[in-house]
Every structure is written in structure tokens, then in C-alpha cells.
Design an enzyme around this catalytic site. Sequence first.
Site, PDB file in Angstrom:
ATOM      1  N   PRO A   2     -30.897  12.307 -39.543  1.00 58.25           N
ATOM      2  CA  PRO A   2     -30.747  11.635 -38.246  1.00 58.25           C
ATOM      3  C   PRO A   2     -29.792  10.450 -38.329  1.00 58.25           C
ATOM      4  CG  PRO A   2     -33.061  12.049 -38.750  1.00 58.25           C
ATOM      5  CD  PRO A   2     -32.289  12.327 -39.999  1.00 58.25           C
ATOM      6  N   HIS A   3     -28.805  10.441 -37.464  1.00 59.49           N
ATOM      7  CA  HIS A   3     -27.841   9.351 -37.381  1.00 59.49           C
ATOM      8  C   HIS A   3     -27.066   9.549 -36.093  1.00 59.49           C
ATOM      9  CE1 HIS A   3     -25.503  12.658 -39.009  1.00 59.49           C
ATOM     10  NE2 HIS A   3     -24.418  12.043 -38.599  1.00 59.49           N
TER      11      HIS A   3
END
Length: 236
Positions: A135-136
Site C-alpha cells: 500500500p502506497h
Amino acid sequence: MQLTVRDVARLFVVSEKTVYRWIDQQSLPGYRVNNQYRFNRAELLEWAMAHRINVSTELFREPDSANAPLINLGRALQSGGIYYRIEGNDKPSSLRSVVKIMHLPPEIDREFLLNVLLAREEIASTGIGDGIAIPHVRNPIVLQVPEPTVSLCFLEKPIDFKAMDGKPVYCLFTIISPTVRAHLHLLSRLSFSLRDAELKKAIETQAMREEIFSHIARVEDELGNQKTTSLVRQEN
């Protein structure tokens, strides 16, 4: 640094024709500038990880113009921590649990961070396959933190992350960085490390922290040796 089609072909060790085919058929992330394609190094790494494509070790090198020291993946993971049995029934609730448990300065707005991560997932899943997601945001998460961290969270139960291979995700790596350069450095290190069969096995079995740290240290040593060998060849 924005890369050209020729740069991408060299880094992926393919022809320029193949690069154009990837753009047309596999949505290789690029931007048209004056009728020419330009590419972002971080986005290429993300794309390569999702498509399980090996890349030249040059893609993992930090820009020579930046002299500030960069911490390795092992240290960033030590700072961010490894967590087990993280609760969540879907992507939003799982990410909320991850953000809640992360080591962050008290002034960081966790709700804002969660919303940023969820907004990124609306654009495209960060599930890279084999049950792993990173996740980013497309533009790296840059926060006022003393040093970069990577958090590894094993979910209590796998969830649908809309990953490219269709497999449910059970493992989340989340990178928090004070600079774009540090984010790129850790993303590239993580990309390289996840190609290692023994580390992948340790992640699949949700091994003890000490075992995971040991594998990462070994892989980073191998990466360092590859760079040293490459430099020696260039000097000769």
C-alpha cells in the site's frame, strides 16, 4: 529522473519495440511529453513487481547527485515492525488496522494517511501478486518522520485486494518516507528482496521476525555484492 524508452529498454534488457508493446498491451506507466514517452523510476518498479519481470540492478541504484546516506530495508523494517494477525474483513478495514498499529510520530494524522492509501487503491490495486500488497500512493507517501520505515503486516485472514493474479492478499508492506528518494530506495530494495525464494517462503509461512530479518539481511548483502562486482567490471 524521467526515463526515456531507450532507458527503459536497457533497464529491462528488452528491445524498444517490446517497450512500446508493453505500453499498448500491458499499461506500462508512461507519460507523453512532446510526442515522446517519459517514465518514472518508482512507477516502473511497481509495474515490474506486479508483472513479475526481472529488471537490471541499475534500476535499484540511487541517483549519484544525492549524497545523503540511505538506510537499508532491514533497518527500515526494524523501525516499522512486523505484526501478525491483523484484523480486517475487507481492504478498508484491513488498511485501517494497519495504519492504527504503525509506528508514527504523534503529530501524524492517521485518518488522513488512511484516506490517502484508500484513494490510491481506487486508482489501481497495490496487490503485486502471490498474496502480497504494498500500500502506497502513486506519488510516494512523504511525511514528517525522522527516518523511513517499512511495516510488514500479516492479516488474520486473506482478503480480496483486486490483485493482478486474482489471489487474496495476506501480507502488506507499507512504506513511510520523509523523501521521495528514500521511498524509491526502499521500494527498489523490497522489489529485489521479494524475488528471493527463501524470503518468499518465510513470508508465505509467516515465519518468526528473526527469520525474516535474517533473510532480508542476506538478500541485501547479495545486492551489495552485485553492485560491487558491477563497479569493478566498469573500472576494468
